[in-house]
Design a protein around this motif. Structure first.
Motif, PDB file in Angstrom:
ATOM      1  N   UNK A 126       0.488  -1.322  -0.196  1.00 47.83           N
ATOM      2  CA  UNK A 126       0.040  -0.123  -0.361  1.00 47.83           C
ATOM      3  C   UNK A 126       0.686   1.234   0.010  1.00 47.83           C
ATOM      4  N   UNK A 127       1.999   0.900   0.583  1.00 49.91           N
ATOM      5  CA  UNK A 127       2.888   2.063   0.400  1.00 49.91           C
ATOM      6  C   UNK A 127       3.677   2.514  -0.433  1.00 49.91           C
ATOM      7  N   UNK A 128       3.597   2.041  -1.889  1.00 53.34           N
ATOM      8  CA  UNK A 128       4.001   2.087  -3.051  1.00 53.34           C
ATOM      9  C   UNK A 128       2.660   2.610  -3.952  1.00 53.34           C
ATOM     10  N   UNK A 161      -4.487  -2.483   3.367  1.00 48.41           N
ATOM     11  CA  UNK A 161      -5.202  -1.541   4.054  1.00 48.41           C
ATOM     12  C   UNK A 161      -4.252   0.346   3.285  1.00 48.41           C
ATOM     13  N   UNK A 162      -5.696   1.001   3.409  1.00 47.19           N
ATOM     14  CA  UNK A 162      -4.858   2.192   2.834  1.00 47.19           C
ATOM     15  C   UNK A 162      -3.510   2.855   3.804  1.00 47.19           C
ATOM     16  N   UNK A 163      -2.659   3.467   2.727  1.00 43.94           N
ATOM     17  CA  UNK A 163      -1.706   4.027   3.650  1.00 43.94           C
ATOM     18  C   UNK A 163      -1.482   5.411   3.506  1.00 43.94           C
ATOM     19  N   UNK A 164      -0.971   6.722   3.971  1.00 42.89           N
ATOM     20  CA  UNK A 164      -0.562   7.568   3.139  1.00 42.89           C
ATOM     21  C   UNK A 164       0.118   8.091   2.230  1.00 42.89           C
ATOM     22  N   UNK A 165      -1.203   8.919   1.674  1.00 45.57           N
ATOM     23  CA  UNK A 165       0.170   9.114  -0.007  1.00 45.57           C
ATOM     24  C   UNK A 165       1.220   9.876   0.400  1.00 45.57           C
TER      25      UNK A 165
END
Length: 550
Positions: free
Chosen positions: A380-382, A459-463
């Motif tokens: 998710x970080x990428x 799960x969604x991570x900071x953009x």
């Protein structure tokens, strides 16, 4: 404007709770936990009331210092649970920061942690009720101290995010952190060398006395001065805390004003870099054309492209991930957070208070576990490059291998250095190799688990460019589930790797040889199997990955 912001925050919070019911569970759990502590606070207030004023003051100052430390550190980790206080969300309104800050400040005081802190400090301040003038000063000092804690937490979050966005500021922050640890470690050892009783009898009272004349403890030390009739000094203590609160409010307003007009940074620099994928593809095609020309055949660039699916793709992903680790605030925050806790706890605090020397062996193990566990949401970080990886074909194993290699490129030297430092502190050089291998084994097995979970439960991570300490709306439930499962899996597998080394410490150093072989074998197997299973799962769930993290 205050009423408008509070109404907007209330509506936003209700909608987020409806959409993400896990967030509601977190709020309810926090409220229940806070209520469960009320009987303990009432008992502490009664106990303080029966103590001498000097003892009462020392206890309040210590309690305030501990709470202040929590307000400085905890908001950096749980900011995403209350993203309605993010000033950047008001940037599109076109409203001046001076109009927004009062509403945000009132909203910050209405959170569950803030209200619990206020109730706790007021209950403890009531212990001065045997002297009504001192009680009034105690209540005023407690409320000012709570305001200072809340404002310090907001400023810490804003400044930490700003420090990690610029390359020069990141270097300064890293250098300051290393210098701080370098100063704390010898100081702690020098203090504890005198003995714990000596420290408690002489050094701790000196520290409390120093804190009582700083903004951190001045408001909590003022009631004793009022009880002694020293009203001018009590007023000065309260004015000191009030002035510090005004200074923090000004710093927060400056940060809010900057967030309203400064767009998030999406790049770490403007230096030109060669495209490793296209460059490798061109080189492979040229080599194939030369080979075919020597054989008298027409060149077949498709075959050259097919040969790219191993080394060059892995190198490209590894290079991309290494760039993240060197420049992306999200990765830098994760790396720093994974190292600071184990080093401070097992490398500084526990040895300083006189625990057995073998406890320092937990430092490299905890560091390896923390580093690898933090990658359970690596995909998710990428998210910004995920679409490109997915549409490029079935490259799951190559993508996951590149990401794992990028982490190992800096994690292995760090774990080795931590193991050597632990062996040096414990004066057990006969166990250095076994400890290093066991720690690397824990790193490899935990990393394999994290690689699989990053694809299975993303799960969604900071953009990129967003607050690295925040969380995306709707990710609380999935994040808690993934973190819980990865933690359980890591706790189960780590002892299996460490058994031979534990025997080397507790039974005989000869077990260190077994620990070396077992650690390296299990660590390698964990990485290989984790990359293979994660890569296959990556190809099978590519579409769902895009919908889950983008």
């Amino acid at each position: 404007m205050v009423a408008t912001i509070l109404s907007l925050r209330w509506r936003t919070t209700v909608q987020s709770l409806r959409r993400d019911w896990w967030r509601l569970l977190v709020v309810i759990a926090g409220a229940v936990w806070s209520l469960s502590l009320l009987p303990s606070l009432v008992w502490a207030e009664r106990a303080l009331e029966m103590q001498f004023p000097s003892v009462r003051t020392d206890a309040l100052v210590i309690c305030g210092a501990v709470l202040m430390l929590g307000w400085l550190l905890v908001p950096l980790l749980v900011t995403g649970l209350d993203d309605t206080l993010d000033p950047a969300r008001f940037a599109s309104f076109g409203v001046d920061a001076r109009r927004i800050v009062p509403g945000l400040a009132v909203a910050a005081f209405l959170t569950v942690p803030a209200m619990f802190t206020m109730v706790a400090m007021v209950l403890l301040a009531v212990s001065w009720r045997d002297d009504w003038p001192a009680l009034a000063v105690a209540l005023a000092g407690a409320m000012l101290t709570v305001a200072m804690m809340i404002l310090s937490g907001r400023v810490a979050v804003m400044w930490a995010a700003r420090l990690l966005t610029g390359r020069r500021s990141r270097m300064i922050a890293a250098a300051a952190g290393v210098a701080g640890l370098a100063m704390i470690t010898p100081a702690a050892f020098a203090l504890m060398r005198q003995g714990l009783e000596t420290v408690l009898d002489y050094d701790v009272p000196t520290l409390i006395s120093a804190l009582s004349v700083t903004p951190l403890g001045a408001g909590l030390a003022a009631p004793e001065l009022a009880a002694q009739g020293r009203w001018s000094q009590a007023a000065w203590h309260l004015a000191l805390v009030l002035g510090w609160c005004l200074l923090l409010l000004g710093a927060w307003r400056d940060s809010v004003a900057r967030a309203l007009v400064t767009p998030p940074s999406r790049s770490a620099g403007v230096a030109r870099r060669d495209d490793r994928v296209l460059g490798a593809e061109e080189a492979a095609t040229v080599r194939l054309a030369r080979h075919d020309s020597r054989q008298g055949r027409a060149s077949a660039p498709v075959r050259g492209a097919a040969r790219l699916r191993s080394g060059p793709i892995v190198r490209a992903v590894r290079s991309r991930a290494l760039t993240y680790w060197m420049s992306d605030p999200r990765y830098l925050a994760a790396g720093i957070g994974a190292l600071v806790g184990p080093v401070v706890m097992f490398g500084v605090l526990l040895p300083a208070i006189g625990t057995p020397r073998w406890t320092v062996f937990l430092m490299p193990v905890a560091a390896a576990t923390s580093i690898a566990w933090g990658r359970h949401n690596d995909v998710a970080y990428d998210s910004t490059a995920l679409w490109l990886d997915v549409v490029s074909g079935r490259l799951g194993r190559h993508v996951m291998r590149g990401r794992v290699e990028a982490l190992l490129a800096w994690a292995v030297p760090v774990v080795v250095a931590a193991s050597v430092a632990a062996a040096w502190v414990a004066h057990r050089w006969d166990l250095a190799i076994g400890l290093t291998a066991a720690s690397l084994g824990v790193l490899g097995t935990t990393l394999g688990i994290s690689a699989v979970l990053s694809v299975w439960m993303p799960y969604r991570a900071p953009q990129p460019g967003a607050n690295p300490f925040g969380a995306e709306v709707g990710s609380v439930g999935a994040g808690l589930a993934a973190q819980l499962l990865s933690s359980v899996a890591s706790v189960v597998t780590a002892p299996l790797v460490l058994v031979p080394f534990v025997l080397a410490v507790a039974v005989h150093p000869a077990w260190s040889v077994v620990a070396t072989g077992t650690g390296l074998a299990l660590g390698t197997a964990g990485v290989v199997l984790g990359v293979r299973f994660a890569g296959d799962l990556y190809d099978a769930r590519s579409g769902r990955l895009l919908s889950a993290v983008v």
